[in-house]
Design a protein around this motif. Structure first.
Motif, mmCIF file in Angstrom:
data_model
loop_
_atom_site.group_PDB
_atom_site.id
_atom_site.type_symbol
_atom_site.label_atom_id
_atom_site.label_comp_id
_atom_site.label_asym_id
_atom_site.label_seq_id
_atom_site.Cartn_x
_atom_site.Cartn_y
_atom_site.Cartn_z
ATOM 1 N N ASN A 113 0.830 -1.209 0.000
ATOM 2 C CA ASN A 113 0.000 0.000 0.000
ATOM 3 C C ASN A 113 0.863 1.258 0.000
ATOM 4 O OD1 ASN A 113 -2.439 -1.408 0.011
ATOM 5 N ND2 ASN A 113 -2.487 -1.551 2.247
ATOM 6 N N GLY A 114 1.977 1.204 0.716
ATOM 7 C CA GLY A 114 2.871 2.356 0.733
ATOM 8 C C GLY A 114 3.500 2.614 -0.613
ATOM 9 N N THR A 119 3.217 6.754 -0.676
ATOM 10 C CA THR A 119 3.353 7.307 0.679
ATOM 11 C C THR A 119 4.217 6.407 1.554
ATOM 12 O OG1 THR A 119 1.318 6.180 1.402
ATOM 13 C CG2 THR A 119 1.106 8.437 0.542
ATOM 14 N N TYR A 120 5.056 5.614 0.926
ATOM 15 C CA TYR A 120 5.856 4.653 1.691
ATOM 16 C C TYR A 120 6.747 5.362 2.699
ATOM 17 C CZ TYR A 120 9.711 1.568 2.842
ATOM 18 O OH TYR A 120 10.664 0.864 3.512
ATOM 19 N N LYS A 121 6.699 4.857 3.918
ATOM 20 C CA LYS A 121 7.580 5.346 4.968
ATOM 21 C C LYS A 121 8.326 4.159 5.559
ATOM 22 C CE LYS A 121 4.741 9.310 6.328
ATOM 23 N NZ LYS A 121 4.013 9.986 7.445
ATOM 24 N N GLU A 122 9.553 4.370 5.909
ATOM 25 C CA GLU A 122 10.374 3.300 6.453
ATOM 26 C C GLU A 122 9.737 2.758 7.735
ATOM 27 O OE1 GLU A 122 13.355 0.683 6.047
ATOM 28 O OE2 GLU A 122 13.186 2.449 4.744
ATOM 29 N N ILE A 123 9.507 1.446 7.749
ATOM 30 C CA ILE A 123 8.955 0.807 8.947
ATOM 31 C C ILE A 123 10.051 0.672 9.991
ATOM 32 C CG2 ILE A 123 7.894 -1.296 9.858
ATOM 33 C CD1 ILE A 123 6.575 -1.744 7.217
ATOM 34 N N GLU A 124 9.680 0.912 11.234
ATOM 35 C CA GLU A 124 10.660 0.806 12.305
ATOM 36 C C GLU A 124 11.254 -0.598 12.328
ATOM 37 O OE1 GLU A 124 10.862 1.312 17.180
ATOM 38 O OE2 GLU A 124 9.094 1.959 16.043
ATOM 39 N N PRO A 125 12.579 -0.720 12.369
ATOM 40 C CA PRO A 125 13.219 -2.045 12.350
ATOM 41 C C PRO A 125 12.751 -2.898 13.526
ATOM 42 C CG PRO A 125 14.840 -0.291 12.018
ATOM 43 C CD PRO A 125 13.560 0.376 12.416
ATOM 44 N N LEU A 126 12.788 -4.181 13.314
ATOM 45 C CA LEU A 126 12.417 -5.103 14.386
ATOM 46 C C LEU A 126 13.413 -4.984 15.540
ATOM 47 C CD1 LEU A 126 11.585 -8.261 12.245
ATOM 48 C CD2 LEU A 126 9.953 -6.871 13.514
ATOM 49 N N PRO A 127 12.929 -5.013 16.772
ATOM 50 C CA PRO A 127 13.834 -4.882 17.926
ATOM 51 C C PRO A 127 14.796 -6.053 18.041
ATOM 52 C CG PRO A 127 11.620 -5.465 18.649
ATOM 53 C CD PRO A 127 11.518 -5.122 17.193
#
Length: 313
Positions: A113-114, A119-127
């Motif tokens: 969808n991004g 409108t793609y935004k970087e997803i927060e990296p996995l902890p």
């Protein structure tokens, strides 16, 4: 979008090889070296489109994965018409579980969808990644809580372990195999509601009610009173594991005694208490439970192995 998810989750780029120590180890392929192809099939001019998709999926489900070289994920897109598609993916169970299916779907759609909307935004990296979890799980085995769980399971599974001998037209084979057959049946909504309401009134859950019913059913068919039922748990008690793809599930044994003189309410109370206590120790690995009881595949005290490992597989 799919490649972005593969880059995000190391477990999707994982293979398993025998190390110099003769132990099987996890090896992670870098995103740059990982080769993955998304198959595309144009069925717009074909007849029986849905049947062809089903036939492909059925055939693909029997194709083995290469654990040493990967990938352990296959995916395909079928275009049925100008705006209708089927997206199919197949993951090896060694890198996924039921919970992982939802995570994979959510992440693919989020990236898609991004990208599609711009409108793609970087997803927060996995902890953490799966390798950190695997290392953490091994470290936990030496903690006080883990030792308490070890003692709990040792007590729960002490003494002679029962073997459930259900009546059958066939004789149990001398050698255990994974051959079997599944049969599905459904409770009506009315009956399901009655069981759920009864369980709720007694301070339990629908699951506990079903487990109690299973114990009664097994007792009626086999006359056994000491019954062990294996059940899977999600194994995601820590918040950092909620958005992870990987094999986290564990199987725990629920051991209950069905005494003929008991009322069903008394049996339910026993099942409820045993289930609550067992879930307090659900993070202790099944294979360690088996090792702790010194259970072998052939001969000896293999009843728990038959019941639990077969269910986990």
């Amino acid at each position: 979008a799919l490649k972005a998810v593969i880059n995000r989750h190391e477990i999707l780029r994982t293979v398993f090889k025998t190390a110099e120590t003769k132990e099987v180890r996890q090896y992670i392929i870098s995103p740059e070296d990982f080769v993955f192809n998304l198959s595309y099939f144009d069925l717009r001019n074909s007849s029986n489109k849905e049947e062809k998709v089903k036939d492909y999926i059925n055939e693909d489900s029997y194709q083995p994965f290469d654990l040493e070289n990967g990938p352990l994920l296959r995916a395909s897109i079928f275009q049925l018409n100008s705006n209708s598609y089927v997206f199919y993916y197949n993951l090896h169970h060694i890198i996924s579980d039921g919970w992982s299916m939802n995570i994979l779907s959510q992440d693919v759609l989020s990236f898609y969808n991004g990208y599609e909307s711009g409108t793609y935004k970087e997803i927060e990296p996995l902890p953490i990644q799966y390798k950190e979890y695997a290392n953490w799980q091994l470290e936990q085995l030496n903690t006080e809580n883990s030792l308490i769980s070890k003692e709990y399971w040792a007590n729960q599974l002490s003494g002679d372990l029962p073997r459930l001998n259900l009546p059958s037209e066939k004789i149990r084979p001398a050698t255990r195999s994974n051959g079997g057959y599944s049969y599905r049946a459904y409770f009506s909504k009315t009956l399901t509601s009655r069981i759920k309401n009864f369980s709720k009134e007694k301070g339990g859950s629908l699951f506990m009610g079903i487990v109690a019913v299973w114990n009664v059913l097994f007792h009626k068919y086999s006359s056994e009173q000491d019954i062990i039922i294996g059940t899977p748990t999600a194994g995601r008690a820590h918040a950092d594991l909620l958005n992870q793809i990987g094999f986290y599930i564990n199987t725990i044994p629920l051991r209950n005694k069905v005494v003929p003189e008991m009322t069903f309410r008394e049996l339910f109370e026993q099942v409820k208490q045993n289930t609550l206590e067992s879930y307090n120790h659900q993070m202790y690995p099944l294979d360690r439970i088996i090792e702790g009881l010194n259970i072998q595949r052939d001969g000896g005290r293999n009843a728990i192995f038959d019941v639990l490992v077969a269910l986990q597989n």
